[in-house]
Structure formats: C-alpha cells, structure tokens
Design a protein around this motif. Sequence first.
Motif, PDB file in Angstrom:
ATOM      1  N   SER A   2      -2.353   9.670   6.691  1.00 33.16           N
ATOM      2  CA  SER A   2      -3.754  10.098   6.761  1.00 33.16           C
ATOM      3  C   SER A   2      -4.745   9.078   6.204  1.00 33.16           C
ATOM      4  CB  SER A   2      -3.926  11.432   6.014  1.00 33.16           C
ATOM      5  OG  SER A   2      -3.476  11.318   4.673  1.00 33.16           O
ATOM      6  N   ARG A   3      -4.357   8.285   5.202  1.00 36.33           N
ATOM      7  CA  ARG A   3      -5.285   7.342   4.591  1.00 36.33           C
ATOM      8  C   ARG A   3      -5.406   6.059   5.410  1.00 36.33           C
ATOM      9  NH1 ARG A   3      -4.382   6.100  -1.642  1.00 36.33           N
ATOM     10  NH2 ARG A   3      -6.158   4.740  -1.116  1.00 36.33           N
ATOM     11  N   GLN A   4      -6.558   5.405   5.304  1.00 38.42           N
ATOM     12  CA  GLN A   4      -6.760   4.078   5.862  1.00 38.42           C
ATOM     13  C   GLN A   4      -6.976   3.107   4.706  1.00 38.42           C
ATOM     14  OE1 GLN A   4      -9.766   3.915   8.903  1.00 38.42           O
ATOM     15  NE2 GLN A   4      -8.954   5.669  10.032  1.00 38.42           N
ATOM     16  N   PHE A   5      -6.290   1.976   4.750  1.00 33.85           N
ATOM     17  CA  PHE A   5      -6.325   1.029   3.633  1.00 33.85           C
ATOM     18  C   PHE A   5      -7.018  -0.270   4.027  1.00 33.85           C
ATOM     19  CE2 PHE A   5      -2.553   3.666   3.017  1.00 33.85           C
ATOM     20  CZ  PHE A   5      -2.666   4.056   1.696  1.00 33.85           C
TER      21      PHE A   5
ATOM     22  N   TYR B 185       0.800  -1.225   0.000  1.00 34.70           N
ATOM     23  CA  TYR B 185       0.000   0.000   0.000  1.00 34.70           C
ATOM     24  C   TYR B 185       0.836   1.280   0.000  1.00 34.70           C
ATOM     25  CZ  TYR B 185      -3.687  -3.271   1.291  1.00 34.70           C
ATOM     26  OH  TYR B 185      -4.570  -4.325   1.299  1.00 34.70           O
TER      27      TYR B 185
ATOM     28  N   ASP C   1      -8.321  -1.196  -1.538  1.00 37.77           N
ATOM     29  CA  ASP C   1      -7.620   0.036  -1.913  1.00 37.77           C
ATOM     30  C   ASP C   1      -6.379  -0.234  -2.749  1.00 37.77           C
ATOM     31  OD1 ASP C   1      -9.205   2.098  -0.635  1.00 37.77           O
ATOM     32  OD2 ASP C   1      -8.585   1.177   1.260  1.00 37.77           O
TER      33      ASP C   1
ATOM     34  N   ALA D 176      -0.953   4.042  -2.168  1.00 38.11           N
ATOM     35  CA  ALA D 176      -0.849   5.499  -2.132  1.00 38.11           C
ATOM     36  C   ALA D 176       0.356   5.950  -2.950  1.00 38.11           C
ATOM     37  CB  ALA D 176      -0.705   5.973  -0.687  1.00 38.11           C
TER      38      ALA D 176
ATOM     39  N   SER E 124       1.354   6.270   4.306  1.00 36.70           N
ATOM     40  CA  SER E 124       0.502   7.451   4.425  1.00 36.70           C
ATOM     41  C   SER E 124       0.209   7.692   5.899  1.00 36.70           C
ATOM     42  CB  SER E 124      -0.804   7.250   3.642  1.00 36.70           C
ATOM     43  OG  SER E 124      -1.692   8.335   3.883  1.00 36.70           O
TER      44      SER E 124
END
Length: 300
Positions: A124-127, A119, A131, A134, A122
Amino acid sequence: MNIAITGGTGLVGQKLTNFLVEQGHSVTILTRNVSNKQNKENVNYVEWLNPNASPVDQLEGIDAVVNLAGESIMGRWTKLKKERILSSRLEATTELLSIIKHLKKKPKVLVNGSAMGYYGHSDSRQFTEEDRPANTPFLGDVTQKWEKAASQATELGIRTVYARIGIVLDADGGALPKMLLPYKLYAGGKVGTGKQWMSWIHIDDLIRLFSFAIENEQLSGPLNLTAPHPVRMQQLNRTIAKVMGRPHWIPAPSFAIKTALGQMSTLILDGAYIFPRKAIQHGFEFRYDDPEKALQQLLN
C-alpha cells in the motif's frame, strides 16, 4: 574521468564498464583474480582483497569510485549464504574505505551499490528517497548496514550516493530470464497473489543512472534506481505473455514458491512501490518508463 569499480566483472559491472569507456572515461576494475582480466582499451585491472595485494599506489588519481562488490543474493538463503551476503558487502566496503583513506588525492564521489530492499515490503505504501523502511526483513537489514559502512566516505569529504537498485530487466542475466522461462514452456501465469509491486528498471537506464550519479555533483545520499512506473506482478507477467505471444494461465501459488525457494521467495512474493523522485528532480530522462516498451526492446 578515471573511475574505479569494485564488482566490475559482474553483470552490471561489465555493462557499466563498457558504457563508461564508450563515453571516453578510463576504468580501473578492482578484482581478487587479475588472471581473469580481459584486454580492453582504457580498462585496467588491480588486485585487491588478497593478502599480498597493494592497490593504493595503483589507484592514485582516481576521480570516482563505484562499489558493486558483494555475494550474489540469488540462491537458497541458508544461514551460511546469508552470512556471506552481508559479510562480503561489509568487508569490501570497509577495505575500499581503507584504501581511499590512504590516497593522497581522494576521489570526488563514491557511488555505493545498494538495493530497494532497504525499504522493506508493502502493498500500500509508496516510497521515495525521503522515506524510512516499512519493516526490516533480511535484505533491509543488509542494505542499511551496507549504506552505514559506506557513509564513512562523507567524513572524508567525498560526495556519497547510495544507489538503491530495483529489479533489473536484462536479457543477459538477473531476474528476467527466470521470469521468462515459464512462458517459454507455455506454463506462465499468476505468481503468488499477483498484487505485489514490482519496482523494475531496464538495464540501459540503470547504467545511465550510475553514470548520471557520477557526473551530477548535486546528487548525494540515497538514489532510487527504478523506473518511474512500478507495476503489480500480475501486470508485469501479463505483459511478458503479450510480448512473447504466450498464454498466461497456470498460477504459481505462494506456498509452492516458498517450498521451492525458502526465504529467498521474498524476492518474488514481496514487493514495494519505489519511485525515483531524486533522479527525476535532477533532470534524468528515462528511455524506458513502460514495461511493455522495455520488454519489447529486450526480447525483440
């Protein structure tokens, strides 16, 4: 079931082997060096990845395959080291698929080792498994190519699971002993910014998830092998200090870690919030969903 494991002599492979045998399964370990085999009931060793090895006949009747083979990512990432990290995984997976193609009876499932590095990183993002990455740093590129190689199994009608492993907490090896060392020396503290996400998993839950993926016929494609409650590095370090009864006070700044570890420092300084949605949706119950509970079990 008869289950074949590549990388079965590694930390995860050994514990997975022991667990599967305890559950009543038979395990075949594919290894370059059969002279290092241990005499265990219901465990067989088969030579592979050597010029004179001929593992096909010895693997007839295998019901499932777990592919964990590959160069360790630990150590300074020189150009040669990075080449070995990638090439070892692709070589082993390609050879494994070649063996499977020659089997008269194909295994029902391939659980292919992968990593949450897929992934990228990040703050801030949640995976979840749905998904896309990033970004594509080195490990992201490795895992994507590794999964692509393993995906050939689907063309053979084999259920294929990509086991994206998080940071494994295990007192016997991996990342945890290195995280504990500063606290043993009363020198633990904030690492980098402390804000990077740590998507961790207790070794026992990791092993149970591998078994779950083998036996659950509804599971296929990517599967996050992480605990359901990732934490920031600062929280994880404070929890270590609490469980060990040590101070949390001397910071390790990012520039010092980069100087010491080079590009491998990304394993410590960069992270991502990885949620195991598919495992939970399919009814898997984590025994350790809180890092303090996990650390107490491992250390005490």
